[in-house]
Scaffold this motif. Structure first.
Motif, PDB file in Angstrom:
ATOM      1  N   LEU A 108      -1.333  -0.731  -2.425  1.00  0.00           N
ATOM      2  CA  LEU A 108      -1.626  -0.723  -1.470  1.00  0.00           C
ATOM      3  C   LEU A 108      -3.059  -0.538  -1.687  1.00  0.00           C
ATOM      4  O   LEU A 108      -3.270  -1.409  -1.465  1.00  0.00           O
ATOM      5  CB  LEU A 108      -0.961   1.163  -1.200  1.00  0.00           C
ATOM      6  CG  LEU A 108      -1.670   1.380  -0.236  1.00  0.00           C
ATOM      7  CD1 LEU A 108      -1.446   0.742   1.496  1.00  0.00           C
ATOM      8  CD2 LEU A 108      -0.790   2.549   0.733  1.00  0.00           C
ATOM      9  N   ILE A 114      10.234  -2.894  -0.603  1.00  0.00           N
ATOM     10  CA  ILE A 114      11.174  -2.402   0.202  1.00  0.00           C
ATOM     11  C   ILE A 114      12.901  -2.556   0.647  1.00  0.00           C
ATOM     12  O   ILE A 114      13.706  -1.675   0.335  1.00  0.00           O
ATOM     13  CB  ILE A 114      10.380  -1.538   1.260  1.00  0.00           C
ATOM     14  CG1 ILE A 114       9.215  -1.139   0.954  1.00  0.00           C
ATOM     15  CG2 ILE A 114      11.282  -0.816   2.544  1.00  0.00           C
ATOM     16  CD1 ILE A 114       8.581  -0.278   1.708  1.00  0.00           C
ATOM     17  N   ARG A 152      17.865   2.268 -11.228  1.00  0.00           N
ATOM     18  CA  ARG A 152      17.039   2.101 -10.631  1.00  0.00           C
ATOM     19  C   ARG A 152      15.418   2.894 -10.198  1.00  0.00           C
ATOM     20  O   ARG A 152      15.225   3.665  -9.555  1.00  0.00           O
ATOM     21  CB  ARG A 152      17.401   1.625  -9.355  1.00  0.00           C
ATOM     22  CG  ARG A 152      18.351   0.710  -8.887  1.00  0.00           C
ATOM     23  CD  ARG A 152      19.741   0.239  -7.654  1.00  0.00           C
ATOM     24  NE  ARG A 152      18.662  -1.153  -7.636  1.00  0.00           N
ATOM     25  CZ  ARG A 152      18.100  -1.419  -6.817  1.00  0.00           C
ATOM     26  NH1 ARG A 152      19.745  -1.076  -5.767  1.00  0.00           N
ATOM     27  NH2 ARG A 152      17.384  -2.532  -5.851  1.00  0.00           N
ATOM     28  N   SER A 153      14.454   2.260 -10.616  1.00  0.00           N
ATOM     29  CA  SER A 153      13.379   3.183 -11.058  1.00  0.00           C
ATOM     30  C   SER A 153      13.176   3.424  -9.550  1.00  0.00           C
ATOM     31  O   SER A 153      12.525   1.589  -9.059  1.00  0.00           O
ATOM     32  CB  SER A 153      12.187   2.290 -11.804  1.00  0.00           C
ATOM     33  OG  SER A 153      11.331   3.534 -11.209  1.00  0.00           O
ATOM     34  N   GLY A 154      12.421   3.817  -8.737  1.00  0.00           N
ATOM     35  CA  GLY A 154      11.674   4.368  -7.512  1.00  0.00           C
ATOM     36  C   GLY A 154      10.633   3.894  -7.946  1.00  0.00           C
ATOM     37  O   GLY A 154       9.810   2.990  -6.602  1.00  0.00           O
ATOM     38  N   LYS A 155       9.917   3.485  -8.655  1.00  0.00           N
ATOM     39  CA  LYS A 155       8.029   2.965  -8.728  1.00  0.00           C
ATOM     40  C   LYS A 155       7.540   3.048  -7.693  1.00  0.00           C
ATOM     41  O   LYS A 155       6.307   2.503  -7.051  1.00  0.00           O
ATOM     42  CB  LYS A 155       8.249   1.310  -8.754  1.00  0.00           C
ATOM     43  CG  LYS A 155       9.825   0.727  -9.504  1.00  0.00           C
ATOM     44  CD  LYS A 155       9.387  -0.710  -9.864  1.00  0.00           C
ATOM     45  CE  LYS A 155       8.783  -0.799 -11.482  1.00  0.00           C
ATOM     46  NZ  LYS A 155       8.753  -0.302 -12.383  1.00  0.00           N
ATOM     47  N   GLN A 156       7.193   4.441  -7.492  1.00  0.00           N
ATOM     48  CA  GLN A 156       5.842   4.915  -6.659  1.00  0.00           C
ATOM     49  C   GLN A 156       4.345   4.851  -7.126  1.00  0.00           C
ATOM     50  O   GLN A 156       3.624   4.739  -5.987  1.00  0.00           O
ATOM     51  CB  GLN A 156       6.479   6.268  -6.396  1.00  0.00           C
ATOM     52  CG  GLN A 156       4.787   6.902  -5.929  1.00  0.00           C
ATOM     53  CD  GLN A 156       5.221   8.241  -5.851  1.00  0.00           C
ATOM     54  OE1 GLN A 156       6.670   8.609  -5.629  1.00  0.00           O
ATOM     55  NE2 GLN A 156       4.721   9.295  -4.907  1.00  0.00           N
ATOM     56  N   GLU A 157       3.797   4.647  -8.839  1.00  0.00           N
ATOM     57  CA  GLU A 157       2.810   4.530  -8.955  1.00  0.00           C
ATOM     58  C   GLU A 157       2.812   2.508  -8.448  1.00  0.00           C
ATOM     59  O   GLU A 157       2.010   2.362  -8.349  1.00  0.00           O
ATOM     60  CB  GLU A 157       2.528   4.802 -10.369  1.00  0.00           C
ATOM     61  CG  GLU A 157       3.488   6.141 -10.348  1.00  0.00           C
ATOM     62  CD  GLU A 157       4.301   6.217 -10.688  1.00  0.00           C
ATOM     63  OE1 GLU A 157       5.728   5.932 -10.033  1.00  0.00           O
ATOM     64  OE2 GLU A 157       4.637   7.784 -10.654  1.00  0.00           O
ATOM     65  N   LEU A 158       4.043   2.054  -8.851  1.00  0.00           N
ATOM     66  CA  LEU A 158       3.380   0.500  -7.979  1.00  0.00           C
ATOM     67  C   LEU A 158       2.786   0.305  -7.056  1.00  0.00           C
ATOM     68  O   LEU A 158       1.924  -0.512  -6.342  1.00  0.00           O
ATOM     69  CB  LEU A 158       4.623  -0.027  -8.924  1.00  0.00           C
ATOM     70  CG  LEU A 158       4.020  -1.814  -9.030  1.00  0.00           C
ATOM     71  CD1 LEU A 158       3.612  -2.461  -9.078  1.00  0.00           C
ATOM     72  CD2 LEU A 158       5.755  -2.863  -9.083  1.00  0.00           C
ATOM     73  N   TYR A 159       4.084   1.162  -6.409  1.00  0.00           N
ATOM     74  CA  TYR A 159       3.656   0.774  -4.213  1.00  0.00           C
ATOM     75  C   TYR A 159       1.762   1.698  -4.823  1.00  0.00           C
ATOM     76  O   TYR A 159       1.028   0.484  -4.549  1.00  0.00           O
ATOM     77  CB  TYR A 159       4.639   1.913  -3.940  1.00  0.00           C
ATOM     78  CG  TYR A 159       6.025   0.518  -3.591  1.00  0.00           C
ATOM     79  CD1 TYR A 159       6.327   0.234  -2.876  1.00  0.00           C
ATOM     80  CD2 TYR A 159       6.819   0.846  -4.819  1.00  0.00           C
ATOM     81  CE1 TYR A 159       7.643  -0.435  -2.523  1.00  0.00           C
ATOM     82  CE2 TYR A 159       8.046  -0.041  -4.702  1.00  0.00           C
ATOM     83  CZ  TYR A 159       8.445   0.024  -3.267  1.00  0.00           C
ATOM     84  OH  TYR A 159       9.873  -0.546  -3.198  1.00  0.00           O
ATOM     85  N   GLU A 160       1.852   2.454  -5.163  1.00  0.00           N
ATOM     86  CA  GLU A 160       0.750   3.255  -4.350  1.00  0.00           C
ATOM     87  C   GLU A 160      -0.367   1.935  -5.464  1.00  0.00           C
ATOM     88  O   GLU A 160      -1.625   1.769  -5.204  1.00  0.00           O
ATOM     89  CB  GLU A 160       0.654   4.401  -5.386  1.00  0.00           C
ATOM     90  CG  GLU A 160       1.039   5.622  -4.685  1.00  0.00           C
ATOM     91  CD  GLU A 160       0.860   7.125  -5.493  1.00  0.00           C
ATOM     92  OE1 GLU A 160       1.766   7.352  -4.673  1.00  0.00           O
ATOM     93  OE2 GLU A 160       0.952   6.846  -6.769  1.00  0.00           O
ATOM     94  N   MET A 161      -0.697   1.490  -6.285  1.00  0.00           N
ATOM     95  CA  MET A 161      -1.296   0.698  -7.071  1.00  0.00           C
ATOM     96  C   MET A 161      -1.730  -0.472  -6.208  1.00  0.00           C
ATOM     97  O   MET A 161      -2.791  -1.474  -6.118  1.00  0.00           O
ATOM     98  CB  MET A 161      -0.801   0.089  -8.578  1.00  0.00           C
ATOM     99  CG  MET A 161      -1.912  -0.986  -9.101  1.00  0.00           C
ATOM    100  SD  MET A 161      -0.709  -1.669 -10.568  1.00  0.00           S
ATOM    101  CE  MET A 161      -1.174  -0.465 -11.564  1.00  0.00           C
TER     102      MET A 161
END
Lengths: 437, 437, 437, 437
Positions: free
Chosen positions: A433, A384, A422-431
């Motif tokens: 977590l 972040i 710039r990718s927000g990469k939400q799936e990476l954050y979820e993974m």
């Protein structure tokens, strides 16, 4: 033996993650230190009196289902005291250090204000003794301004000044007894401060009156050297169609509009938050970010149900987002995690009262461990920080400092053209977590 | 002849309630006086450019359905001008005196900011001519900060300062052209100012940046002696999961928190209001009561659908509650009733564009007549006044004046005891309202 | 004088649209003929016993608000009879010809099944007399299988066969008394037939049991030559988290799955329909189209509230869509428009009971006039017929007759190519509907 | 090297729970046996072509955000083939054995039906080669009857028979190519089979037409000796206001009503389930219990958003309830877990396509392990069995066998009186479930 009221329930002990004993903690180890503070001091658990000792399982379509051998369902003072004894046995066996109540939970309402107040005085003395004996403390008291039919059209916002006067009389008394019992906060929940129909309602005049009452209460607090933190508990609706304290930010708007923002914080209930259309954790986080998170009514609802179910929380991932906000603000201060939760009306065994609390406490204890580990390892916080790093220097820093102008912005674009994607990469954050849960 | 673009549509005339001609007004009689003001001055109707001249019926599951003979779907300036000609023919035939646009609606975006701005300049000159020729005026302009991929992670709240700079450059240009065209207001809709996932978002830092941009815009407005009223348009979600300007009161909280409450009003859209869990009329009324209702995007949604349908309104009862608030505040000031509405994607005939507007204008014209009659007859307003009359004198008046204390309240109850019960009579209010609809 | 119980309320008369008397009908003129049938025979109004004579304004956050001078709130038979007398005075003054009840509404539940049944027998004789004296008839009776704590885990779907047996005993008795009183239908509402948590529930086994009970009831009905139409009333949730009779089509699926579709129809409640995510009128129309609309619980909810508010309806446009379906199926048969509605808990005057019903009856009477006029003028029905006219001949007719094949379809396209676009014209339909409202 | 299209992404391997590599599986170990079956055979993962290879991040408020170096965004056959090559590289690197498509995903739509079909034929041959080379198989094909403007008013339910004919021509072709490619199922999703406004719609006639088309398709399937299992995919709304296949049980009602229940199963999408107001797992479980669960579109939505977000799932607890139902029915048969999921429009890196799938596959692999362990340990299943044990013998068994009567029930109560209260113990079930997650 194990006490008078719940003889089959032992003191609940921490037995570690592999324990299969439902009357043990798998995650809550009160004296264990996490990030420099004992678990119990991060969590400051509190049991609420109304659901656990006054709720009996009635719902809009059914009569009460729960019988408690220690409660003869009379309005006698003797019954009130026996309930208090049972309550403190439960607090002690759970190892919870705080409790909360409405005035009408602890003592029967009398035929007149005087009689109600006299009953309260007697019970307050009794509770003082129990507090001393057990070390259990009062997190907060509050006034019930919604159950009695006199409040059907509102309390502070009633169209009849006479009802407002009655409500204020209750507030005065609760300020007094809360102070006497060492209540660390005092909560205002405006259950009927709202409207059923906008057709018969002058909403501005009603909100003006509500603000006026808050000012009276502040004045009384100051004149009597009271220290309890005042808290407002938002809820969007139910029992009214629209409640003026709809959610955290609506309440903040109200406080600012009437110049009350320095004297109040918020008591956030996740079930109310989801009813307002926000995620479980949203109102905790947004309040915390603006210095307004005072305490938490740590329950959960069902996102598909349109009413307050006040369930014991059982989702450690959601709770971890809340505990993250608590860690980030350095703890709950005078607030706590108050279980404004009720066992389902079908959970009629006495032991279900314990199981509900143990499950919820372990959910938040696990959540604390998760949130702390996330912060200690630093992967997610680092991602972040990096994401916003363009504001740490140069043009971005100038924006943050408030010295950039529209002309500067245009010049920056003239010189630098189109930004990179710039990718927000939400799936990476979820993974990631999920690594911690 | 009847114009170049809609040759089969005549100038729409008022023909009275019994008219069965769908291309006539049954209730909208622009010059007729109602409560001392012409209907057109109460209603200040405005057509929006995006839905009516740029929307083509695409939805998340389907390609565009609408072909317009005057739009070759190219990005040429010639096409942009032809669309403008068609638009002004529609405005004129409807007899609507205002319109609204985003920068990207009126002129094609270029490869660079400079090129985009050049296109805008050329189109602004063209629109100036059309405004002069027809007398149609600009209600407000706004910047499109959500369609271009560069804004996918937000504009003012983008984690990348570079994107913020681009967004601010657009704002600067829109301030300029809006001023040149005499735009009476300027709207900020933060479509992507929010979050998709709280996991990757620093909401406080993002809101701080948003406030900073508003301050830059205010500074630019003041330094350039611009007079357009700044308006924020709340919406709870879509396209983001959570938009910071969730609803009227959340936005008011934001404005107060950052000291911006004197410089902004709100542009309320009923469809956004219902998405936030409030009734159609709620945000209009609450904004109005606190002096913050600046303008209205007069559409409707479907309370059972969870997305913005932007439908033409057709419920005079609901609209009458909005017009009541408008009457009570003495009119919309510089604002208007802007039809942020689109014909259904299945309504593919050119004439449907007219039918949609005529139905909506008549809905609001009928609503104005209803709301005015209610006020002129006085029954409902009188019932409300009487309901709160205990605050007009004696103890209640003291409360309203802010001089009562908690002790006074308690004394009042000691002397007067329990209040009498007073029915809220919601069914009677609903019945009487039905007399007018 | 005007009766014993509501001395200040006269017999409600039709006074025409301009009447401002809240105790008169503006639209309901019972003997007036509309499309070949008396208004009262289209509408078949019915008052429900539970809300109007047993409801007292309690809600999940508050105690009862309503005191009735004719109800001492005791469980005595004397009190039960006095309530019945008051009820029939209200029915008669309203001019409503039907009523409905649960077994526990009319007679107090005893300590045993025998005692409860004895109480019922005594009250049934009493009601028979009142029916004879007034001409008021029983639209339907039903069994209350949700209020008593024994049903907390379900009645027909309880995990304990003992509870199922109790529920069936109640059903047997209601079949008997309903038959005796000439009840034209018999309703099953499965308030607790569903689950609170799927974790502890075997939903298949529960649904199998529910079907088995329906078969027992059918057998008993047939063996005893009873004629009441069996009706199931769908509801999606509340009090349970998920109710098996979720909505009209879920219930139809259940009936088909268990071979019960010929023996049951549906009792549709619009408030339940909106809770299931459908429009007010949807379940009435869909049931009607498939021959399954048996009766209507003519209330309304609030689309923004997630619980059953059971309000008196006041929207003639919505009601007109329902009455259109009723006209199209030639009337309600043995069913009726039953006001499963309660005055708001704040509407505490006795007269509010009348105002609620008068407003609702007028809403539906107005709706009948609107729906009839639409059919008599034929504009909207004609537009719909025309819209589907390609199926009235040629290739389309072959499709409707079921004789076309995929190969035929492909051949048709090879010969005819791309279809022409035809506007759905929703805005025009909405505009024309507004001509009638 | 690691392939042509995603050179930086390796073959994804199982590395165990402690792996922090986002491009590895922590739980999915395809050949590992769980309860007598390989993980890959329980899970039967499938990638969908539309989101992952045709979706580019457009939303109702924004243009596409994603550029793929292997996709020049032209409608050429060359581009279609390059996309297919990239797709099979992704399938292979993920180790997923199935994929799914709509006709229009794999080959460009031509100007005529003939041209479209010719494009399809060429691509089918190409895909056949890729299938052979990689061993990847087709889970199901389906026809896109919602994107082209011709279907704006419905396909099988279009008011114009000409459009129905076009839709059926597409169905015929998809039946052919699906058969040729060995598709194990064939899906019907009625995206536009519903209504936007009930005012202009003859819902009965439309549903009749839909049933007729299904019968044509069945006939064609049988005549051509095809074996693909037909599946209907329910969705409550979006793009239409109301879709006829609202949810699992509505669709079952439809199938029974038209005598189609033996020839169709359901393809359940959890995101559609939650949009219909049910829990994520509900429609899977209810379909499974009635033998109708054919396949699963394994995505998730956001319970607070009112539209289809098609997110990659990341909640193992929810997924475990689904996998429990799959285990209980002995596997998915010809169906699979198809990732009808799209990376967020802000997740613009190529690698995000992999991260999304890896996270989702691990979520379901973890879920399978949880569900299996629950069944192997037997605590929760045993508690449920015990809960219903009164139906295993005696009176309860007689009820289950269908031989009990209402008279038997009454006799049972006369002999046995009031049932004992039994706690539902929901909190205990929730606590024990948390032991496994």
């Amino acid at each position: 033996s194990d006490g008078e009221f719940f003889p089959n329930v032992p003191k609940i002990e921490y037995k570690g993650e592999d324990s299969k004993d439902p009357l043990s903690y798998r995650f809550y180890n009160p004296e264990e230190e996490i990030m420099g503070k004992k678990m119990k001091d991060w969590l400051r658990f509190s049991v609420c009196y109304w659901h656990t000792f006054r709720g009996k399982g009635a719902d809009p379509f059914g009569f009460p289902t729960m019988k408690r051998h220690y409660d003869d369902e009379s309005d006698s003072m003797e019954n009130a005291k026996r309930r208090a004894d049972a309550a403190f046995e439960l607090f002690t066996k759970l190892g919870v250090e705080y409790y909360t109540f409405h005035d009408r939970d602890i003592a029967p309402e009398g035929k007149t204000l005087e009689e109600s107040n006299k009953n309260l005085d007697e019970m307050v003395d009794y509770l003082m003794e129990l507090q001393k004996k057990t070390g259990v403390k009062l997190l907060w008291g509050t006034q019930n301004l919604f159950s009695n039919p006199r409040y059907m059209n509102g309390a502070f916002t009633n169209p009849d000044a006479h009802v407002l006067a009655y409500a204020c009389s209750q507030v005065k008394k609760v300020l007094d007894i809360n102070h006497k019992l060492g209540g660390e906060n005092l909560v205002f929940w405006g259950g009927r401060e709202g409207y059923q129909s906008i057709l018969n309602t002058d909403i501005k005049r009603e909100c003006d009156h509500m603000a006026t009452v808050f000012k009276m209460a502040l004045k009384y607090k100051q004149e009597n050297n009271m220290t309890a933190q005042f808290l407002i508990e938002p809820k969007p609706r139910e029992p009214t169609k629209h409640q003026y304290d709809y959610d955290a930010q609506t309440t903040i708007a109200f406080l600012h509009t009437y110049g009350l923002e320095k004297d109040f914080k918020l008591n956030i209930e996740p079930n109310h938050t989801t009813l307002a259309g926000h995620d479980f954790e949203h109102d905790c986080i947004i309040s915390s970010k603006y210095g307004m998170l005072g305490s938490i009514d740590a329950n959960t609802g069902d996102p598909l149900l349109g009413w307050d179910t006040d369930q014991f929380p059982s989702d450690p991932k959601k709770a971890a987002l809340v505990m993250g906000a608590v860690i980030d603000q350095g703890g709950l201060g005078s607030g706590g995690l108050n279980f404004d939760c009720k066992v389902r009306r079908e959970s009629t065994d006495d032991v279900d009262l314990f199981i509900g609390h143990v499950g919820a406490m372990d959910t938040y204890a696990r959540a604390l461990r998760i949130a702390a580990k996330i912060r200690e390892e630093g992967t997610l916080p680092g991602m972040i920080k990096e994401r916003y790093s363009s504001f740490d220097s140069g043009f971005g820093k100038k924006v943050e400092e408030g010295t950039a102008t529209l002309e500067d912005c245009e010049k920056y674009i003239q010189e630098n053209g189109e930004p990179e994607q710039r990718s927000g990469k939400q799936e990476l954050y979820e993974m990631i977590l999920n690594h911690y849960v």
